[in-house]
Scaffold this motif. Structure first.
Motif, PDB file in Angstrom:
ATOM      1  N   GLN A  34       0.906  -1.399  -0.125  1.00 60.36           N
ATOM      2  CA  GLN A  34       0.183  -0.146   0.059  1.00 60.36           C
ATOM      3  C   GLN A  34       0.955   1.223  -0.449  1.00 60.36           C
ATOM      4  N   VAL A  74      -5.266   0.476  -2.510  1.00 60.88           N
ATOM      5  CA  VAL A  74      -6.730  -0.665  -2.240  1.00 60.88           C
ATOM      6  C   VAL A  74      -6.576  -1.492  -0.514  1.00 60.88           C
ATOM      7  N   ILE A  75      -8.050  -1.211  -0.055  1.00 61.43           N
ATOM      8  CA  ILE A  75      -7.652  -2.090   0.968  1.00 61.43           C
ATOM      9  C   ILE A  75      -8.283  -2.826   1.180  1.00 61.43           C
ATOM     10  N   GLN A  76      -8.362  -3.780   1.603  1.00 59.73           N
ATOM     11  CA  GLN A  76      -8.838  -5.304   1.747  1.00 59.73           C
ATOM     12  C   GLN A  76      -9.815  -5.216   2.989  1.00 59.73           C
ATOM     13  N   MET A  99     -13.029  -5.443  -1.701  1.00 54.46           N
ATOM     14  CA  MET A  99     -11.694  -3.630  -1.704  1.00 54.46           C
ATOM     15  C   MET A  99     -12.209  -2.704  -2.566  1.00 54.46           C
ATOM     16  N   TYR A 100     -11.476  -2.121  -1.377  1.00 53.80           N
ATOM     17  CA  TYR A 100     -12.208  -0.516  -1.310  1.00 53.80           C
ATOM     18  C   TYR A 100     -10.636   0.168  -1.916  1.00 53.80           C
ATOM     19  N   THR A 101     -10.636   1.648  -2.855  1.00 55.17           N
ATOM     20  CA  THR A 101      -9.752   1.882  -3.415  1.00 55.17           C
ATOM     21  C   THR A 101      -9.690   3.405  -2.241  1.00 55.17           C
ATOM     22  N   GLN A 155     -15.772   1.847  -4.341  1.00 52.44           N
ATOM     23  CA  GLN A 155     -16.376   0.340  -4.087  1.00 52.44           C
ATOM     24  C   GLN A 155     -16.691   0.399  -5.612  1.00 52.44           C
ATOM     25  N   ARG A 203     -10.605  -1.301   7.114  1.00 54.98           N
ATOM     26  CA  ARG A 203     -10.074  -2.453   6.822  1.00 54.98           C
ATOM     27  C   ARG A 203     -10.099  -3.561   8.058  1.00 54.98           C
ATOM     28  N   ASP A 249     -15.489  -2.788   7.642  1.00 55.56           N
ATOM     29  CA  ASP A 249     -16.219  -2.614   6.145  1.00 55.56           C
ATOM     30  C   ASP A 249     -17.346  -2.457   6.976  1.00 55.56           C
TER      31      ASP A 249
END
Lengths: 74, 138
Positions: B57, B68-70, B76-78, B90, B119, B122
């Motif tokens: 990251q 990008v965050i899981q 997954m999100y940006t 998303q 993280r 969510d």
């Protein structure tokens, strides 16, 4: 030493406690509880793996707890 | 009243919850740091945010100012460096979610709050985020 990191309007503030020291641990616990009562969210993470969780209660064994004000949608 | 109770009460009394959390007042052990908006506060916030990014990251953040965050749910999100609102994505939606009163915060502290929330919970963020279709921003 544990560290409570609070994100706030003047930037992040930190409060450290020593898990072997009853008073500093109790102060940190009470601050944590006060912030939680205000609706704050708190997270504990492993500094290396970034694995962690939302934490509903104070963990005196945590290395770092990050406290964030209540999240809202814009 | 114990000393610990006095110290924590002093802290609680100093809270101004209508305008962010102002942690003023005499409070043993609390580290007082520069005001937000100052270069020092912004720099410290950026450092703290980066410390909570994974190596991958951090690499992406440094090159694209996005990461990008899981989420815990697997979604997954940006997160993008694009102000404090609607900077999360998303799928084909942009999300707006931020800590209450954070308009005065250093921007990297807002990103850290978004990063940790996405993280680790969510599903909670999904419940509070305001969403707009990507086409709204074109």
């Amino acid at each position: 030493m544990g560290k409570l990191v609070v994100l706030c309007s003047r930037g992040d503030r930190s409060l450290e406690w020593d898990p072997d020291d009853a008073e500093s641990t109790e102060v940190a616990r009470q601050v944590f509880d006060a912030l939680k009562a205000e609706g704050c969210r708190a997270y504990v993470e492993d500094p290396e793996t970034k694995e962690g969780a939302f934490t509903p209660s104070f963990d005196p064994g945590a290395e770092e707890i990050v406290v964030v004000r209540r999240l809202v949608g814009g | 009243m114990t000393r610990a109770r006095k110290k924590s009460s002093s802290f609680v009394d100093s809270l101004e919850v209508n305008d962010g959390l102002h942690l003023d007042g005499i409070f043993h052990g609390l580290v007082f740091l520069p005001e937000s908006g100052s270069p020092a506060a912004e720099k410290r916030a950026e450092r703290l945010f980066r410390a909570h990014l994974t190596a991958e990251q951090r690499r992406r953040w440094d090159t694209t100012r996005a990461c990008v965050i899981q989420g815990k749910s697997g979604a997954m999100y940006t997160l993008r460096e694009a102000g404090k609102s609607y900077n999360l994505q998303q799928g084909d939606e942009r999300w707006c979610v931020y800590p209450l009163g954070s308009y005065q915060w250093p921007v990297a502290d807002v990103y850290l709050a978004q990063l940790l929330a996405l993280r680790h919970e969510d599903d909670f963020v999904q419940g509070v985020a305001r969403r707009r279709h990507e086409s709204h921003f074109r």
